[in-house]
Design a protein around this motif. Structure first.
Motif, mmCIF file in Angstrom:
data_model
loop_
_atom_site.group_PDB
_atom_site.id
_atom_site.type_symbol
_atom_site.label_atom_id
_atom_site.label_comp_id
_atom_site.label_asym_id
_atom_site.label_seq_id
_atom_site.Cartn_x
_atom_site.Cartn_y
_atom_site.Cartn_z
ATOM 1 N N GLN A 10 0.953 -1.165 0.051
ATOM 2 C CA GLN A 10 -0.097 0.030 -0.191
ATOM 3 C C GLN A 10 0.703 1.163 0.081
ATOM 4 O OE1 GLN A 10 -1.658 -2.043 3.050
ATOM 5 N NE2 GLN A 10 -3.841 -1.913 2.455
ATOM 6 N N TRP A 11 0.541 2.115 0.980
ATOM 7 C CA TRP A 11 1.561 3.539 0.813
ATOM 8 C C TRP A 11 2.509 3.363 2.089
ATOM 9 C CZ3 TRP A 11 -3.949 4.839 -0.719
ATOM 10 C CH2 TRP A 11 -4.092 5.296 -1.915
ATOM 11 N N GLY A 12 3.091 2.114 2.377
ATOM 12 C CA GLY A 12 4.038 2.083 3.550
ATOM 13 C C GLY A 12 3.123 2.201 4.785
ATOM 14 N N ALA A 39 12.602 5.755 5.838
ATOM 15 C CA ALA A 39 12.010 4.595 6.130
ATOM 16 C C ALA A 39 12.083 4.966 7.897
ATOM 17 C CB ALA A 39 12.601 3.323 5.887
ATOM 18 N N GLY A 40 11.243 3.782 8.460
ATOM 19 C CA GLY A 40 11.351 3.691 9.999
ATOM 20 C C GLY A 40 10.792 2.713 10.505
ATOM 21 N N HIS A 41 11.235 1.909 11.396
ATOM 22 C CA HIS A 41 10.500 0.889 12.187
ATOM 23 C C HIS A 41 11.233 0.623 13.451
ATOM 24 C CE1 HIS A 41 12.420 -1.652 9.429
ATOM 25 N NE2 HIS A 41 12.865 -2.116 10.396
ATOM 26 N N ILE A 131 4.665 17.658 -1.761
ATOM 27 C CA ILE A 131 4.495 16.409 -1.494
ATOM 28 C C ILE A 131 4.379 15.753 -0.220
ATOM 29 C CG2 ILE A 131 5.984 14.064 -2.431
ATOM 30 C CD1 ILE A 131 5.137 15.913 -4.901
ATOM 31 N N GLY A 132 4.805 16.523 0.657
ATOM 32 C CA GLY A 132 4.625 16.142 2.149
ATOM 33 C C GLY A 132 5.592 14.995 2.296
ATOM 34 N N THR A 133 6.904 15.363 1.531
ATOM 35 C CA THR A 133 8.135 14.410 1.753
ATOM 36 C C THR A 133 8.685 14.422 3.273
ATOM 37 O OG1 THR A 133 9.988 16.019 1.521
ATOM 38 C CG2 THR A 133 8.746 15.204 -0.316
ATOM 39 N N THR A 134 9.577 13.338 3.551
ATOM 40 C CA THR A 134 10.182 13.463 4.921
ATOM 41 C C THR A 134 11.164 14.278 5.129
ATOM 42 O OG1 THR A 134 11.572 11.745 4.275
ATOM 43 C CG2 THR A 134 9.628 10.911 4.936
ATOM 44 N N GLY A 137 16.045 14.530 2.192
ATOM 45 C CA GLY A 137 16.870 14.778 1.022
ATOM 46 C C GLY A 137 16.849 13.615 0.092
ATOM 47 N N ILE A 138 15.823 12.672 0.305
ATOM 48 C CA ILE A 138 15.614 11.504 -0.574
ATOM 49 C C ILE A 138 15.612 11.907 -2.101
ATOM 50 C CG2 ILE A 138 14.649 9.286 -1.199
ATOM 51 C CD1 ILE A 138 15.919 9.642 1.777
ATOM 52 N N GLY A 139 14.650 12.685 -2.472
ATOM 53 C CA GLY A 139 14.290 13.060 -3.778
ATOM 54 C C GLY A 139 15.583 13.766 -4.308
ATOM 55 N N ALA A 227 11.265 -0.939 1.684
ATOM 56 C CA ALA A 227 10.927 0.392 2.331
ATOM 57 C C ALA A 227 9.792 1.039 1.720
ATOM 58 C CB ALA A 227 11.944 1.316 2.830
ATOM 59 N N GLN A 228 9.079 2.010 2.271
ATOM 60 C CA GLN A 228 7.772 2.552 1.801
ATOM 61 C C GLN A 228 6.684 1.658 1.166
ATOM 62 O OE1 GLN A 228 11.187 4.033 0.436
ATOM 63 N NE2 GLN A 228 11.048 5.114 2.578
ATOM 64 N N GLY A 229 6.093 1.803 0.407
ATOM 65 C CA GLY A 229 5.039 0.859 -0.458
ATOM 66 C C GLY A 229 4.769 1.137 -1.818
ATOM 67 N N VAL A 277 0.627 8.510 4.605
ATOM 68 C CA VAL A 277 1.179 9.938 5.142
ATOM 69 C C VAL A 277 1.665 10.734 4.028
ATOM 70 C CG1 VAL A 277 2.586 10.696 7.084
ATOM 71 C CG2 VAL A 277 2.727 8.080 6.514
ATOM 72 N N GLY A 278 1.366 11.894 4.236
ATOM 73 C CA GLY A 278 1.662 13.028 3.199
ATOM 74 C C GLY A 278 0.601 13.255 2.269
ATOM 75 N N GLU A 279 0.729 14.047 1.299
ATOM 76 C CA GLU A 279 -0.566 14.202 0.467
ATOM 77 C C GLU A 279 -0.612 13.328 -0.807
ATOM 78 O OE1 GLU A 279 -1.520 17.580 1.247
ATOM 79 O OE2 GLU A 279 0.178 17.573 2.705
HETATM 80 P P1 IMP Z 1 10.375 11.212 0.467
HETATM 81 O O1 IMP Z 1 10.523 9.957 0.553
HETATM 82 O O2 IMP Z 1 10.728 11.796 1.791
HETATM 83 O O3 IMP Z 1 10.695 12.032 -0.852
HETATM 84 O O4 IMP Z 1 8.634 11.500 0.786
HETATM 85 C C1 IMP Z 1 7.733 11.213 -0.325
HETATM 86 C C2 IMP Z 1 6.607 10.539 0.011
HETATM 87 O O5 IMP Z 1 6.614 9.377 0.647
HETATM 88 C C3 IMP Z 1 5.692 11.384 1.160
HETATM 89 O O6 IMP Z 1 4.318 11.239 0.791
HETATM 90 C C4 IMP Z 1 6.136 10.415 2.324
HETATM 91 O O7 IMP Z 1 5.136 10.817 3.231
HETATM 92 C C5 IMP Z 1 6.353 9.093 1.980
HETATM 93 N N1 IMP Z 1 7.123 8.557 2.444
HETATM 94 C C6 IMP Z 1 8.429 8.156 2.403
HETATM 95 N N2 IMP Z 1 8.973 7.289 3.182
HETATM 96 C C7 IMP Z 1 7.799 6.915 3.867
HETATM 97 C C8 IMP Z 1 7.640 5.653 4.689
HETATM 98 O O8 IMP Z 1 8.670 4.854 5.086
HETATM 99 N N3 IMP Z 1 6.330 5.232 4.975
HETATM 100 C C9 IMP Z 1 5.253 6.031 4.787
HETATM 101 N N4 IMP Z 1 5.322 7.061 3.737
HETATM 102 C C10 IMP Z 1 6.501 7.341 3.572
#
Ligand code: IMP
Length: 434
Positions: A10-12, A39-41, A131-134, A137-139, A227-229, A277-279
Motif C-alpha cells: 500500500q502506501w507504506g 523509512a522507519g520502524h 508532496i509532504g516528503t520526509t 533529501g531523498i528526492g 521500504a515505503q510501499g 502519510v503526506g499528500e
Molecule cells: P520522501 O520519500 O521523503 O521523498 O517522501 C515522499 C512521499 O513518500 C511522502 O508522501 C512521504 O510521506 C512518503 N514516505 C516516505 N517514506 C515513507 C515511509 O517509510 N512510510 C510511509 N510513507 C513514506
C-alpha cells in the motif's frame, strides 16, 4: 528453500518491521535495496526497543549480515548517528555484520536543505505541488544519481576524483540555488563534509553484488527488506505524490545487484485497512469518526516524522494492482485487530470514473483525484482478535473478511499478524520454505 523479498503493498507503514524481524531470524543476510532514512520502524527484541531508519533489520541480530545495497541513498551523518545510537544500546556494528555497496549514492546536507526549501516553497506558492516528503533529501539525492553527478560511497576513498565530482555537483546546485534566491555553497564546505565522514563509512564498503553472488552460491538465505510501499513507487505509485525510488519487488534485483531469478518468494505486507502519510490521492479515505477510530486504535502516527496518518477502508483494487506490479506470491495481513468492534466494514472493489465503472486506479493525476470508490459491505465482529495464533481463535466474520480480501486481490494470506508481538502471528506458509 528460497530467498524472500518483503515489500509494502500500500502506501507504506503496513507493519513491515515486525514481519521483517520475524523473517530475519530465519535469514543469513538482510538487504536494503531502495530508499534511505525516510523509512522507519521499531523492533522490540527481548524487551529492548530499537529504532531503525537506514540500517537493515538484521543488524540487531547477532550472526546476521546486514547489507545496504546500491539502490539505497545514504546520508552518512544519519548512518553514523544510527550506528552510534545502536552501539549505545549494546549492538556491535562492524564490517563483520554490516556492508555498504561501494556504488551506493550519498545524500549530502545540500540535498536535505533543498528538499525542505522545495516543500516550503510549494506550500506557499499558488499551484505549487507539495508532496509532504520526509525532508530527508531523498528526492534530490536520487535526482543527482539519475543526473549522473552524484557522489557515491567509493568516491570518499579517492580525494582527487572526489574534488572534481564535487565541482561538477556544485555547478548544478549553485545554479539552482541562485535561482531560488539561496546562498551558494563552497567547494571547501562540501569537501569538508565528505572527508569528515569518510573514515567512518569506508570500512563498511564492499562490492555487494559480488558478495551476494558468492553467498547465493553457498546457499545462504537472503532476505530483501523493502521500504515505503508500492503505491509510493516512482513509476507505479500515485505520481507525483510518491517517493523517488522504485519500491516494487523488481528493485530488489537492480538495487542489490542480484539477478531477478534469485529473488524467490515475494511477500507483500498488507494492512487490513489503508493509511497514507503526506499528500496525494486516497480514494477510500475516511475523514469521519471511523477514520479517527482507525487512527487511534491503530496508533497511526509516522515513525520518522511523527505526522498523523490518514486512514480509510481497505482498497482491494489498489492491492490487486500491487499484487500484479510486484508479482506478489502471498501477503502478510497486518493489524486485523484494529477492525475489532466495528459494526460493518467496507472494502473497495473498484471505482466509478466520470460515470463509468473501472477496476483499477488510472495513472492520470486528474483522474486519480476524481475516482469514486465502489464498496462491498461486510458484517463486522464484536470479539477481539488480538493475539490470535490460529484460525480457530478468530471470529467467523473475521475469517470471512480475510477470505474476501484474498479473493479480491488474487493472492493468498501467508501470514496473519494479530498484534505487535512477534508470536501473535498465524502462519499459513513459511515464505523461506515455500
Ligand atoms: P520522501 O520519500 O521523503 O521523498 O517522501 C515522499 C512521499 O513518500 C511522502 O508522501 C512521504 O510521506 C512518503 N514516505 C516516505 N517514506 C515513507 C515511509 O517509510 N512510510 C510511509 N510513507 C513514506
Amino acid at each position: 528453500m528460497t530467498n524472500v523479498v518483503v515489500i509494502g503493498s500500500q502506501w507504506g507503514d503496513e507493519g513491515k518491521g515486525k514481519i521483517v524481524d520475524w523473517l530475519s531470524e530465519r535469514a543469513d543476510i538482510v538487504v536494503r535495496f531502495q530508499g534511505g532514512h525516510n523509512a522507519g520502524h521499531t523492533l522490540v527484541i527481548d524487551g529492548t526497543s530499537y529504532k531503525l531508519s537506514l540500517l537493515p533489520s538484521g543488524v540487531v541480530r547477532p550472526g546476521k549480515m546486514a547489507v545496504i545495497g546500491n539502490g539505497v541513498v545514504i546520508d552518512p551523518h544519519a548512518l553514523c548517528a544510527e550506528i552510534d545510537k545502536l552501539e549505545k544500546q549494546g549492538v556491535t556494528i562492524t564490517p563483520d555484520n554490516l556492508r555498504i555497496a561501494d556504488n551506493a549514492t550519498l545524500i549530502l546536507s545540500l540535498h536535505r536543505e533543498l528538499d525542505g526549501i522545495r516543500e516550503d516553497a510549494a506550500a506557499s506558492t499558488n499551484g505549487g505541488v507539495k508532496i509532504g516528503t520526509t525532508r530527508r533529501g531523498i528526492g534530490p539525492a536520487y535526482e543527482d544519481k539519475v543526473g549522473r553527478r552524484a557522489i557515491r560511497v567509493m568516491d570518499l576513498a579517492d580525494l582527487e576524483t572526489l574534488s572534481a565530482k564535487v565541482e561538477r555537483l556544485l555547478t548544478h546546485h549553485n545554479a539552482l540555488r541562485r535561482g531560488l534566491g539561496e546562498t551558494e555553497i563552497s567547494h571547501d564546505a562540501i569537501m569538508q563534509e565528505l572527508t569528515s565522514v569518510a573514515d567512518r563509512v569506508l570500512p563498511f564498503r564492499d562490492t555487494v553484488w559480488l558478495m551476494l553472488d558468492r553467498e547465493r552460491r553457498a546457499g545462504s538465505r537472503i532476505l530483501f527488506e523493502g521500504a515505503q510501499g508500492s503505491l509510493l513507487d516512482i513509476d507505479h505509485g500515485t505520481y507525483p505524490f510518491v517517493t523517488s525510488s522504485n519500491t516494487v519487488a523488481g528493485q530488489a534485483a537492480a538495487g542489490s545487484g542480484m539477478g531477478p531469478g534469485s529473488l524467490g518468494y515475494i511477500l507483500g505486507i498488507t494492512k487490513a485497512y489503508t493509511t497514507r502519510v503526506g499528500e496525494g490521492p486516497f480514494p477510500t479515505e475516511l475523514t469521519d469518526e471511523i477514520g479517527q477510530f482507525l487512527g487511534e486504535r491503530g496508533r497511526e502516527f509516522g515513525t520518522v516524522t511523527g505526522r498523523k496518518r490518514r486512514c480509510g477502508w481497505f482498497d482491494a483494487a489498489l492491492v490487486r494492482q500491487s499484487v500484479a506490479t510486484n508479482g506478489i506470491t502471498g501477503i502478510a495481513l497486518t493489524k486485523l485487530d484494529v477492525l475489532d468492534g466495528l459494526d460493518e466494514l467496507k472494502i473497495c472493489v473498484g471505482y466509478t470514473l466520470d460515470g463509468e465503472e473501472i477496476d483499477h486506479l488510472p495513472a492520470s493525476q486528474g483522474q486519480q483525484a476524481r475516482v469514486v470508490p465502489r464498496y462491498i459491505t461486510l458484517e463486522g465482529w464484536k470479539e477481539s482478535t488480538v493475539g490470535a495464533r490460529k484460525w480457530a481463535d478468530l471470529p467467523a466474520q473475521a475469517i470471512k473478511y480475510v477470505r474476501q480480501v484474498e479473493e479480491l486481490i488474487g493472492a493468498p494470506v501467508a501470514l496473519l499478524s494479530t498484534s505487535p508481538e512477534r508470536d501473535d502471528t498465524i502462519l499459513v506458509t513459511d515464505p523461506f520454505e515455500d
